[in-house]
Write a protein that holds these residues in place. Structure first.
Motif, PDB file in Angstrom:
ATOM      1  N   CYS A  30      38.888  51.778  28.860  1.00 59.17           N
ATOM      2  CA  CYS A  30      39.245  52.023  30.043  1.00 59.17           C
ATOM      3  C   CYS A  30      37.724  51.776  30.959  1.00 59.17           C
ATOM      4  O   CYS A  30      37.983  51.640  32.133  1.00 59.17           O
ATOM      5  CB  CYS A  30      39.967  53.118  30.352  1.00 59.17           C
ATOM      6  N   MET A  31      36.809  52.665  30.278  1.00 55.65           N
ATOM      7  CA  MET A  31      35.531  52.640  31.239  1.00 55.65           C
ATOM      8  C   MET A  31      34.953  51.455  31.322  1.00 55.65           C
ATOM      9  O   MET A  31      34.308  50.939  32.375  1.00 55.65           O
ATOM     10  CB  MET A  31      34.566  53.645  30.476  1.00 55.65           C
ATOM     11  N   ALA A  32      35.366  50.516  30.373  1.00 57.43           N
ATOM     12  CA  ALA A  32      34.797  48.950  30.458  1.00 57.43           C
ATOM     13  C   ALA A  32      35.402  48.005  31.479  1.00 57.43           C
ATOM     14  O   ALA A  32      34.791  47.010  31.767  1.00 57.43           O
ATOM     15  CB  ALA A  32      35.069  48.404  29.177  1.00 57.43           C
ATOM     16  N   ILE A  33      36.450  48.611  32.324  1.00 58.31           N
ATOM     17  CA  ILE A  33      37.175  48.004  33.272  1.00 58.31           C
ATOM     18  C   ILE A  33      35.905  47.933  34.311  1.00 58.31           C
ATOM     19  O   ILE A  33      36.006  47.207  35.452  1.00 58.31           O
ATOM     20  CB  ILE A  33      38.336  48.900  33.919  1.00 58.31           C
ATOM     21  N   VAL A  34      34.880  48.606  34.383  1.00 62.16           N
ATOM     22  CA  VAL A  34      33.845  48.365  35.300  1.00 62.16           C
ATOM     23  C   VAL A  34      33.178  47.225  35.462  1.00 62.16           C
ATOM     24  O   VAL A  34      32.435  46.744  36.315  1.00 62.16           O
ATOM     25  CB  VAL A  34      32.765  49.340  34.846  1.00 62.16           C
ATOM     26  N   GLY A  35      33.598  46.043  34.357  1.00 61.59           N
ATOM     27  CA  GLY A  35      33.557  44.825  34.757  1.00 61.59           C
ATOM     28  C   GLY A  35      33.739  44.343  35.723  1.00 61.59           C
ATOM     29  O   GLY A  35      33.227  43.412  36.394  1.00 61.59           O
TER      30      GLY A  35
END
Length: 428
Positions: free
Chosen positions: A379-384
């Motif tokens: 979910c933190m990778a949504i920072v993309g």
């Protein structure tokens, strides 16, 4: 944009309780945050024209919006452990409503306050997602949880489909002046024009703030099951967070989520400007906004097609196929012109449909008790969605908008690699 729901909680004391009302409210929540996310694609070209921004400066909208996912996700989990899932959802709705309300003073204060309003709005949505997602799986028979999840995600996609068209009518209806026309105005005329254009966001976002507050009241009053089990951020697994990085497919999958969300959001962010190019379609911003709805609507249609196809085709192969199609379509959009190029870039939305849930599920394969923590990492990778549009904006400013679409093409190239590498992962 599609969001992952984690079934890491169990209901308590819901026997004989009707779940129809709460499920309706939660389905509306999915619709609302899909609409709020897709509205960014309308506001980016609008604010770019008002404040005569470069593409990099305009992409600060997505930087602030999706940056909130990275910053707020872990604190949101801590907050929900303290106040509970239901009050967490109410808190998220109130914060999101406050973010929408901030658009009113931002219209007078300038671009900086707009950016802060986007961050506050996204912070509320992040808290809301962490709190509301588990309810999708517990409001009813566990055997039909997947069908409820499909329904709510379909309404999320419906929100992303409708919002650009409605936003285009309400916000972009006024004729936007070109750079040459603005230059011909006096300073006073330019100031008056920009003020009028900025004010066009006030009414729609005040209405959204009111709708979110109403949903907060309804959610606070609803009789919802109490949730127990793993904490919101998965920290009850008892495993070391660093141990996650021993799983290569999770590490690559995290990169996959980063580049997928980044590529999807980046394309949506530039669509209106791309279709406004004279050699592509020459569309006015308000007209182009209707086509942005087709981009997001393609993901909704493709989800149902993918559901049927993936019953017989492995997830990795389906993912690789869709990524390859996306790359081919983007290349047509980069090197082509006219309506062929326009429809090619819009068709990428259809290919996006299965990517997020497929990458997510492949990344979590075989992780057992570490699934909760791994979900938080993904979910933190949504920072993309914050960073990739920024990169494309820099490229658009330096070498041109059309060529800048090589950035999302590179994102899909990594997804193609991930899909092929783990094509038979679920058969192992």
């Amino acid at each position: 944009m599609e969001h992952y729901s984690q079934a890491n909680a169990m209901p308590q004391g819901v026997a004989g309780q009707s779940n129809t009302g709460p499920l309706v409210i939660i389905t509306i929540l999915f619709f609302m945050w899909g609409a709020l996310t897709a509205l960014n694609d309308v506001l980016i070209p609008h604010l770019k024209a008002i404040y005569t921004l470069s593409y990099v400066q305009a992409m600060l909208v997505q930087f602030c919006f999706f940056g909130a996912y990275f910053i707020v996700s872990i604190p949101a989990g801590m907050l929900i452990r303290r106040i509970g899932y239901q009050m967490g959802a109410v808190t998220g709705l109130v914060i999101a409503a406050f973010g929408c309300a901030m658009f009113y003073p931002a219209a007078q204060a300038g671009y900086g306050l707009f950016l802060f309003a986007f961050f506050v709005l996204a912070a509320g949505i992040t808290i809301l997602q962490v709190a509301a997602n588990p309810y999708v799986t517990v409001l009813g028979d566990p055997r039909t949880a997947s069908s409820r999840l499909t329904l709510t995600q379909a309404f999320n996609s419906l929100g992303t489909t409708i919002a650009p068209a409605v936003g285009g009518m309400l916000i972009l209806a006024g004729a936007m002046r070109g750079a040459d026309e603005l230059a011909a105005m006096t300073a006073a005329q330019q100031e008056g024009y920009r003020a009028a254009q900025a004010a066009s966001v006030q009414g729609p976002y005040l209405a959204l703030a009111g709708a979110l507050l109403l949903l907060a009241v309804l959610f606070a009053m609803a009789r919802l099951p109490k949730l127990s089990g793993a904490s919101a951020d998965g920290s009850s697994s008892g495993e070391s967070f660093g141990a996650l990085f021993r799983h290569k497919h999770l590490v690559l999958g995290t990169i996959g989520i980063f580049v997928y969300v980044g590529g999807e959001v980046s394309i949506g962010s530039f669509l209106i400007n791309y279709m406004g190019e004279a050699h592509i379609a020459g569309l006015a911003a308000a007209d182009a906004a209707h086509y942005v709805s087709l981009y997001w609507g393609g993901a909704m249609v493709g989800r149902f097609i993918g559901f049927a196809v993936m019953r017989t085709v492995s997830p990795g192969k389906a993912l690789a196929f869709n990524a390859a199609c996306s790359i081919a379509l983007i290349l047509v959009a980069v090197f082509g012109s006219g309506h062929v190029a326009m429809w090619a870039i819009l068709a990428v939305g259809l290919c996006n449909s299965i990517m997020f849930p497929t990458i997510f599920s492949m990344s979590l394969h075989g992780l057992g008790r570490q699934t909760g923590q791994a979900s938080g990492l993904l979910c933190m990778a949504i920072v993309g969605g914050a960073l990739v549009p920024f990169v494309q904006g820099a490229l658009a400013d330096s070498i041109g908008l059309q060529v800048s679409f090589f950035v999302p093409a590179a994102c899909y190239a990594f997804i193609l690699y991930f899909g092929l590498k783990y094509a038979n992962l679920h058969k192992q």
